[in-house]
Design a protein around this motif. Structure first.
Motif, PDB file in Angstrom:
ATOM      1  N   THR A  72      -0.282  25.257  28.414  1.00  0.00           N
ATOM      2  CA  THR A  72       0.955  24.690  27.912  1.00  0.00           C
ATOM      3  C   THR A  72       0.593  23.484  27.537  1.00  0.00           C
ATOM      4  O   THR A  72       1.062  23.074  26.308  1.00  0.00           O
ATOM      5  CB  THR A  72       1.954  24.765  28.967  1.00  0.00           C
ATOM      6  OG1 THR A  72       2.383  25.821  29.629  1.00  0.00           O
ATOM      7  CG2 THR A  72       3.495  24.140  28.326  1.00  0.00           C
ATOM      8  N   ILE A  73       0.037  22.424  28.127  1.00  0.00           N
ATOM      9  CA  ILE A  73      -0.127  21.104  27.592  1.00  0.00           C
ATOM     10  C   ILE A  73      -1.150  20.828  27.034  1.00  0.00           C
ATOM     11  O   ILE A  73      -1.220  19.771  26.226  1.00  0.00           O
ATOM     12  CB  ILE A  73       0.180  20.067  28.760  1.00  0.00           C
ATOM     13  CG1 ILE A  73      -0.721  20.298  29.902  1.00  0.00           C
ATOM     14  CG2 ILE A  73       1.431  20.208  29.490  1.00  0.00           C
ATOM     15  CD1 ILE A  73      -0.805  19.027  30.978  1.00  0.00           C
ATOM     16  N   MET A  74      -2.243  21.727  27.191  1.00  0.00           N
ATOM     17  CA  MET A  74      -3.525  21.296  26.056  1.00  0.00           C
ATOM     18  C   MET A  74      -3.292  21.261  24.740  1.00  0.00           C
ATOM     19  O   MET A  74      -3.749  20.409  24.157  1.00  0.00           O
ATOM     20  CB  MET A  74      -4.739  22.023  26.808  1.00  0.00           C
ATOM     21  CG  MET A  74      -5.313  21.430  27.951  1.00  0.00           C
ATOM     22  SD  MET A  74      -6.695  22.516  28.569  1.00  0.00           S
ATOM     23  CE  MET A  74      -7.184  21.851  30.156  1.00  0.00           C
ATOM     24  N   PRO A  75      -2.653  22.184  24.173  1.00  0.00           N
ATOM     25  CA  PRO A  75      -2.330  22.166  22.831  1.00  0.00           C
ATOM     26  C   PRO A  75      -1.679  20.861  22.377  1.00  0.00           C
ATOM     27  O   PRO A  75      -1.714  20.327  21.440  1.00  0.00           O
ATOM     28  CB  PRO A  75      -1.429  23.653  22.489  1.00  0.00           C
ATOM     29  CG  PRO A  75      -2.003  24.403  23.630  1.00  0.00           C
ATOM     30  CD  PRO A  75      -2.046  23.509  24.795  1.00  0.00           C
ATOM     31  N   PHE A  76      -0.540  20.598  23.089  1.00  0.00           N
ATOM     32  CA  PHE A  76       0.240  19.347  22.939  1.00  0.00           C
ATOM     33  C   PHE A  76      -0.702  18.248  22.876  1.00  0.00           C
ATOM     34  O   PHE A  76      -0.590  17.445  22.036  1.00  0.00           O
ATOM     35  CB  PHE A  76       1.405  19.167  23.952  1.00  0.00           C
ATOM     36  CG  PHE A  76       1.997  17.934  23.767  1.00  0.00           C
ATOM     37  CD1 PHE A  76       2.348  16.876  24.657  1.00  0.00           C
ATOM     38  CD2 PHE A  76       2.821  17.949  22.590  1.00  0.00           C
ATOM     39  CE1 PHE A  76       3.067  15.927  24.541  1.00  0.00           C
ATOM     40  CE2 PHE A  76       3.736  16.621  22.223  1.00  0.00           C
ATOM     41  CZ  PHE A  76       3.621  15.671  23.387  1.00  0.00           C
TER      42      PHE A  76
END
Lengths: 353, 312
Positions: A72-76
């Motif tokens: 979830t947060i790695m792309p962000f």
């Protein structure tokens, strides 16, 4: 050992499934011998204080699938680094809120998934599915539901200032994310069960994140950035499909119609092999277009090597019950995180075009 | 009731060697499944013709699977006799198994109980599915116990489920809850039977001195094998592949560890026996009073299946 068997049409069943039947006892669902069309559910009734549980923090981390938070947060984080030049101090509060909102949505979606799968019986049949916190008696199903709802509410509240700052551009994004989050496993009838879960995962775990970040930072979504987002999205879908491949037998028994269970074991193996080849091609394009030559070659060799190892592991899987199936999804997750680490390294060295 | 399963009159005499093959096949078995049918049926007051049909059906299905199994595994002995595929030909063994299944369909369709016919077809389908999946697990040394349980639920448990449930389908008029419980009871019996059989392969409670380590040597990790190997490193698992006898196994896995794992395995299965007894009690509450004596007849079965004797 106290056991209780209740019919699904008995009004009491909901109380046992949700855990609201007693304050001091928990009802641990007993795995049935067969999955199909069972009217009866058997529970092992245990005193809550007699259960061996880890501490609450560990339980919550497990319930919220923190092991998958990277998806979830790695792309962000990658999008923030990609558009780093546009990140100014006054945008930091909104960026912070966006991160908080994403983490809350992640925790909420996985908790909802656990709750609805518990009612459908999937996690009872398959000890490798979901977080198992309900099946272990660590959290009651109603607690998980309330937590998911609460987390979703806070996620929405965190997102309100962000959407309010850019309503025209971000309201559609927020609507798609909400619909996908709620609709993914809703009531056991959601997208996941209709073979179209992958589409929503693809949209939400790459392009929408990068687009949202570009809007937040007041920059434009370049083709290269879109390409990077597609790579992330593709790898997340890849992970999901590998996970569904691990569960193909139980999903078929429970008539959970994921894309993978619909196409069957042999075709699923072919699809995963093709997916791996597509990923290699994406990495190659990515390395050529975006990185300086030497760093690009190193990235491609590393990632390509990992894909090659995955293909070798997949080749040894000859059965839907194979022991070799079990850790395939962890490998797909590692691939995703390795890509993120390499991208960050490239961005740090300023080698990205 | 003494049930005669195989009668030459039921099969065409113009097919060479068929009756001789069946004579060999049916003469050695204990007929446990048909006895179970008889026991359950006696409490339901079913006509003897129906009981005979069901007993024959289950023994035909079971023996058909044995004919095919022996060929798949390339076994040389069955019930201390040369296996059919070896004594006759592999082709005859396959066809003889198929013929038994066809015979089951003919007999049941003549009987006319559509629900029984439908259920039997599902069970045969499950049996074949389990057989297929089991065959796909040969040389898979990482298979987990819960995965093998899925296979056994299809393969072994399906026939026990049929034995418990078919008489009730034959009689008719029972609610779905009763049938669900009967399925669970039969499935637990099947699972316990299989796990006990798997323990025999490691010379545990091997009262009849049957051949051991056959599964391991043919590259198949059975339920106890999987439980024993869980968490072991690659080197130890490699060692299992080369084991020829129990002495070598005890060198690889020390006695204390083996016994402690056996104790845990037994505990797990005691929990299944408790679950069985719970389901039996629930069933008792749903049966009409005149049929409740059936519960006493079924009560000791799980102990018999697992411990191979009735525990007092």
């Amino acid at each position: 050992m106290e056991l209780k068997t209740i019919s699904r049409i008995d009004p009491l069943i909901k109380a046992y499934l949700t855990g609201s039947f007693s304050k001091d006892h928990v009802a641990l669902p007993v795995r049935p011998m067969h999955a199909r069309d069972m009217n009866l559910v058997t529970f092992k009734i245990v005193l809550s204080q007699n259960l061996q549980k880890p501490n609450m923090l560990l339980i919550l981390l497990k319930a919220f699938r923190i092991d998958l938070l990277g998806l979830t947060i790695m792309p962000f984080l990658a999008s923030l680094l990609y558009f780093f030049g546009s990140l100014t101090p006054e945008k930091l509060p909104l960026v912070g809120l966006a991160l908080v909102s994403m983490v809350l949505v992640h925790c909420s979606v996985f908790s909802f998934n656990d709750y609805f799968d518990h009612f459908k019986g999937g996690d009872r049949m398959n000890p490798n599915s979901g977080s198992q916190v309900i099946q272990q008696g660590w959290l009651r199903a109603q607690t998980v539901f309330r937590l998911s709802l609460g987390l979703l509410l806070f996620a929405v509240l965190s997102a309100v200032p962000i959407v309010a700052a850019f309503p025209l551009k971000l309201l559609p994004v927020a609507a798609v994310v909400m619909a996908s989050s709620v609709g993914y496993s809703l009531l056991g009838q959601g997208f996941k069960y209709r073979g179209i879960g992958e589409f929503f995962v693809f949209i939400c775990f790459g392009p929408l994140i990068f687009y949202g970040t570009s809007v937040l930072l007041g920059t434009s979504l370049t083709l290269n950035a879109l390409f990077v987002s597609i790579v992330f999205a593709w790898m997340t879908v890849f992970y999901q499909q590998v996970k569904n491949f691990e569960n193909i037998y139980v999903d078929s028994q429970l008539r959970i119609g994921t894309f993978i269970s619909r196409i069957g074991f042999d075709n699923a193996k072919v699809i995963l092999q093709l997916q791996s080849i597509v990923l290699c091609a994406l990495f190659a394009v990515f390395a050529y277009k975006l990185f300086a030559v030497d760093l690009g070659v190193v990235s491609l060799l590393l990632l390509g090597g990992m894909v090659f190892i995955f293909l070798r592991k997949l080749k040894t899987v000859d059965s839907p019950m194979s022991g070799r199936l079990l850790n395939l999804s962890r490998y797909a997750l590692l691939l995703h995180h390795a890509f993120f680490v390499l991208l960050v390294a490239q961005l740090y060295f300023g080698a990205v075009k | 009731m003494n049930i005669k399963i195989f009668d030459k009159k039921d099969f065409p005499s113009y097919l060479p060697k068929l009756n001789a093959l069946y004579d060999d096949l049916f003469s050695g078995g204990k007929g446990f499944r048909s006895k179970l049918i008889d026991r359950v049926s006696s409490h339901l007051k079913l006509p003897s013709k129906s009981v005979h049909l069901m007993a024959q059906t289950i023994e035909f299905i079971h023996n058909a699977s044995l004919l095919h199994d022996d060929l798949i595994d390339r076994s040389h002995l069955r019930r201390n006799k040369t296996t059919a595929w070896l004594k006759y030909t592999p082709e005859y063994a396959v066809l003889a198994g198929d013929y038994l299944l066809a015979r089951v369909m003919v007999n049941l369709s003549r009987h006319g109980n559509l629900e029984l016919l439908q259920y039997t077809s599902e069970i045969i389908s499950d049996l074949l599915e389990g057989e297929w999946i089991q065959d796909s697990l040969v040389e898979d040394w990482n298979v987990q116990l819960n995965q093998l349980d899925q296979v056994h639920r299809l393969k072994t448990a399906s026939l026990f489920k049929w034995c418990i449930r078919a008489p009730f389908i034959c009689k008719g008029g029972y609610k779905k809850d009763v049938h669900d419980l009967l399925e669970e009871l039969g499935a637990i019996l099947g699972l316990l039977f299989q796990r006990s059989d798997d323990l025999l392969d490691y010379d545990v409670r091997n009262y009849e001195n049957k051949a051991i380590l056959g599964d391991l040597k043919s590259g198949y990790v059975n339920s106890f094998g999987s439980f024993l190997m869980a968490g072991m490193g690659a080197t130890t698992i490699e060692g299992f592949k080369k084991v020829e006898n129990m002495d070598q196994l005890r060198e690889l896995v020390d006695e204390e560890y083996f016994n402690s794992r056996l104790e845990e395995f037994d505990e797990m299965n005691v929990a299944h026996i408790e679950l069985y007894k719970h389901h039996l009690q629930t069933l008792s509450d749903l049966l009409p009073e005149e049929e409740r004596p059936l519960i006493n007849d079924l009560k000791n079965l799980p102990d018999l299946m697992y411990w191979r004797k009735i525990k007092k």
